[in-house]
Design an enzyme around this catalytic site. Sequence first.
Site, PDB file in Angstrom:
ATOM      1  N   LYS A 167       0.817  -1.203   0.000  1.00  0.00           N
ATOM      2  CA  LYS A 167       0.000   0.000   0.000  1.00  0.00           C
ATOM      3  C   LYS A 167       0.857   1.261   0.000  1.00  0.00           C
ATOM      4  O   LYS A 167       0.669   2.155  -0.828  1.00  0.00           O
ATOM      5  CB  LYS A 167      -0.878  -0.021   1.254  1.00  0.00           C
ATOM      6  CG  LYS A 167      -1.596   1.240   1.511  1.00  0.00           C
ATOM      7  CD  LYS A 167      -2.088   1.278   2.952  1.00  0.00           C
ATOM      8  CE  LYS A 167      -0.951   1.600   3.892  1.00  0.00           C
ATOM      9  NZ  LYS A 167      -1.424   1.936   5.257  1.00  0.00           N
ATOM     10  N   THR A 168       1.810   1.292   0.912  1.00  0.00           N
ATOM     11  CA  THR A 168       2.648   2.480   1.016  1.00  0.00           C
ATOM     12  C   THR A 168       3.470   2.670  -0.255  1.00  0.00           C
ATOM     13  O   THR A 168       3.662   3.791  -0.715  1.00  0.00           O
ATOM     14  CB  THR A 168       3.577   2.386   2.236  1.00  0.00           C
ATOM     15  OG1 THR A 168       2.786   2.032   3.375  1.00  0.00           O
ATOM     16  CG2 THR A 168       4.256   3.701   2.505  1.00  0.00           C
ATOM     17  N   ASP A 185      -4.331   8.386   3.562  1.00  0.00           N
ATOM     18  CA  ASP A 185      -3.860   7.080   4.020  1.00  0.00           C
ATOM     19  C   ASP A 185      -4.825   6.555   5.088  1.00  0.00           C
ATOM     20  O   ASP A 185      -5.447   7.338   5.806  1.00  0.00           O
ATOM     21  CB  ASP A 185      -2.450   7.249   4.614  1.00  0.00           C
ATOM     22  CG  ASP A 185      -1.768   5.918   4.833  1.00  0.00           C
ATOM     23  OD1 ASP A 185      -2.203   4.928   4.227  1.00  0.00           O
ATOM     24  OD2 ASP A 185      -0.792   5.882   5.606  1.00  0.00           O
ATOM     25  N   GLU A 186      -4.932   5.266   5.219  1.00  0.00           N
ATOM     26  CA  GLU A 186      -5.773   4.658   6.264  1.00  0.00           C
ATOM     27  C   GLU A 186      -7.179   5.250   6.282  1.00  0.00           C
ATOM     28  O   GLU A 186      -7.706   5.645   7.332  1.00  0.00           O
ATOM     29  CB  GLU A 186      -5.130   4.842   7.655  1.00  0.00           C
ATOM     30  CG  GLU A 186      -3.699   4.360   7.769  1.00  0.00           C
ATOM     31  CD  GLU A 186      -3.570   2.864   7.941  1.00  0.00           C
ATOM     32  OE1 GLU A 186      -4.553   2.129   7.647  1.00  0.00           O
ATOM     33  OE2 GLU A 186      -2.486   2.406   8.346  1.00  0.00           O
ATOM     34  N   GLN A 246      -9.244  -3.737   8.170  1.00  0.00           N
ATOM     35  CA  GLN A 246      -8.309  -3.322   9.223  1.00  0.00           C
ATOM     36  C   GLN A 246      -8.812  -2.109   9.990  1.00  0.00           C
ATOM     37  O   GLN A 246      -8.038  -1.389  10.611  1.00  0.00           O
ATOM     38  CB  GLN A 246      -6.940  -3.032   8.619  1.00  0.00           C
ATOM     39  CG  GLN A 246      -6.243  -4.285   8.122  1.00  0.00           C
ATOM     40  CD  GLN A 246      -4.814  -4.020   7.709  1.00  0.00           C
ATOM     41  OE1 GLN A 246      -3.961  -3.731   8.532  1.00  0.00           O
ATOM     42  NE2 GLN A 246      -4.558  -4.097   6.415  1.00  0.00           N
ATOM     43  N   ARG A 301       0.097  -9.790  10.750  1.00  0.00           N
ATOM     44  CA  ARG A 301       1.402  -9.191  11.051  1.00  0.00           C
ATOM     45  C   ARG A 301       2.516 -10.207  10.844  1.00  0.00           C
ATOM     46  O   ARG A 301       3.681  -9.857  10.751  1.00  0.00           O
ATOM     47  CB  ARG A 301       1.491  -8.701  12.509  1.00  0.00           C
ATOM     48  CG  ARG A 301       0.546  -7.602  12.933  1.00  0.00           C
ATOM     49  CD  ARG A 301       0.525  -6.448  12.009  1.00  0.00           C
ATOM     50  NE  ARG A 301      -0.570  -6.592  11.051  1.00  0.00           N
ATOM     51  CZ  ARG A 301      -0.674  -5.886   9.940  1.00  0.00           C
ATOM     52  NH1 ARG A 301       0.232  -5.003   9.628  1.00  0.00           N
ATOM     53  NH2 ARG A 301      -1.695  -6.058   9.124  1.00  0.00           N
TER      54      ARG A 301
END
Length: 784
Positions: free
Chosen positions: A57-58, A244-245, A275, A628
């Site tokens: 994503k980043t 973002d997010e 998430q 994770r």
Amino acid sequence: MSSFSEEDAFAGAVSLSQRAMSARAAPYLDGLNPAQREAVEALDGPVLMLAGAGTGKTKALTTRIAHLLSTGKARPNEILAVTFTNKAAREMKNRVQRLLGQTVEGMPWLGTFHAVCVKLLRRHGELVGLKSNFTILDTDDQVRLLKQLIIAANIDEKRWPPRMLSGIIDHWKNRAWTPDKVPVAEAGAFNQRGVELYAQYQTRLKELNAVDFGDLLLHVLVIFQSHDDVLTQYQRWFRFILVDEYQDTNVAQYLWLRLLAAAHKNICCVGDDDQSIYGWRGAEVGNILRFEADFPGATVVRLEQNYRSTPHILGAASGVIAANKGRLGKTLFTEAEEGDKLRLIGHWDGEEEARWIGEEIEAMRGGTRGLRPVDLDEMAILVRASHQMRAFEDRFLTIGLPYRVIGGPRFYERMEIRDAMAYFRVACSPDDDLAFERICNTPKRGAGDKAQQTIQRAARGHGVSLLEGARLAAAIGDLSGKARNEIAKLVQQFDLWHSKVLDKSNNHIELAEQILDESGYTAMWQNDKTPEAPGRLENLKELVKALEQFENLQGFLEHVALIMDNETDDGGSKVSIMTLHAAKGLEFPAVFLPGWEDGLFPSQRSMDETGLKGLEEERRLAYVGITRAEELCTVSFAANRRVYGQWQSALPSRFIDELPEEHVEVLTPPGLYGGGYGAVAMGGNIMERAAKADGYNSPGWKRLQARASNRPMAQPKESRNAVINLDAVSAFTQGDRVFHQKFGYGYVMGIEGDKLDIEFEKAGSKKVVAKFVMAADRADDVPF
DNA sequence: AAGATCAAGCTTTTT
DNA sequence: GCTTGATCTT
């Protein structure tokens, strides 16, 4: 009103040679998969990037920025890119720079929602009655202010605690409700006085020329809503918006973004509905679910190729999250090798769970588990609630396993830091009543409740600040002897310090040290004999060091309010312990997920308060936890656990039943299974699965057995580091005064193997590995 | 006014 | 069980 010119308001120098860049090929696009590439290249119009865990994503987001810049679509200062944390903002900035292979001066509008809003509010604050030098209150200040209002309103603060009101007001602000907009149905909160107090609080803030965190957004939103000219300017200026997010945005942030994007609709929101774990603090998953309706014709890109985890881990995570309703739906896939199944193990109680995980970590570190040796930095323990951490800290301290707790009290939230900051605040702005109140009697100046009331009265009577009130009270003689002298001295000192602040020729670092010394604040901690005192002094030194990066005290104070992260890593390999919330965005080769018991995880309170919605958020938390892990994920639960001192038994988490069997390997602790309590701990359904998996023949069981017989670790007191440890032990004899990082000072009462039996002054009697203890007389020289 | 003792309450957390 | 805040004591 257009008081700003492009040059000064958006002083982001454009260092990129745009023409040159756009003519060249774009090498940064090469490493992208088709979906990522689509998300990067769809520059115009609304884009929703649904980016599953570990799907790059980043990378996509930063490449998109690089693309915008290098194609000349936008200059660095025409891109608004908002994140939630400073860390994310920093990371983004770094990666854009790396992609472009040169420094991008500017990007002044890449930052957290709050940082961007501060910038806007410093410029336009007068439209909501704020001077440009307003101060930002943190939750502590906020609560103290509310407490005063509650007492003034004659409300019983026991039954109606300030914290509760603060929560309600935050909630309202998150929903973009100014006091006049709070719906009648909710206005009656807090003993029917909620809105009334909210309005009073806002008035008081305005008087103090202060804002709280919620205000930063809300004020800007109000300005946008009521001043078309201002809104239009920024709609034109921010030609491209990235978020973002997005799943974490609240209503206020949503409205804020929608206004800014309304004209050109060049908005790219990145997020993952699976998430979304911050509903309890106002995040609305609905924002991301509704994106296509908000922006018709939006390009929706799904990033589904996972580059982080093995198929088993991904399969387990997908199995759990599949139980949630109302998802946008993604199917993550990976090309990684199969790897190990998610491991599941039950324990008798929480202490045993901690013990087992500790041994497992030691084994993995030594490469004994049949895997490559895993470094401690590559392992993490993710818990639902922070009180779970203690069992691990206790255990790791005893066996001498280095660990680090992520989260915890942040640097700028520590008492001594806040006190010191309060001194600086008053020195910079003598009108800062909240700050003055904080340090007026710290260190003790004989000015208790009564004296402070006198000062308050004097200040209010003359319509002046508390500092001036104190000056008056001391002059008139309303204060008793000791207090009078001390307060008079303090007022004088502040006069001096303030004049030094104004005099630019002074070095602000020296001034800061001077303030802390002359006020007696440093001395207060030097004279303090509690085990925390040395650490606090160290923190103060750290604070002064942080000043170096700023030109003056004011500049420092302005920035600090928004930078609460505390990334002090003193090197050394350590296991990370943190909450699931804190783990979002991180990844580790090996992850332990303890405490999967109904009531703890999913949290009872969460389910009680928000029902199915809460349960689904807990489930997303489980999903975040599993995803994770890169290589190995171990879920565990305990049949019994001490909660608030009481023993409680619990059933395995319902999420355990949602783990697809084909991705799970059930471990049985050696020597425990079938031994009575192991069976109890496993519970019915787990037992079935254990039977099916034939625990005794599973690779996990074999590995465990192999380990148990190979490793002397299993027998206590004969650690592999025996030599080193004995060295450490020999440094001490009975009766030595020693210092321990966590337990403070104490005396050695006895020596057992590599452990010392120490009677701590504060913490009582403990057995501790010798290398974690130092002679007390050396403690003062060692920074920690 | 400051230390000592007692009762209550207790997720998750960023800015 | 332990920390925090409020009340009691000196």
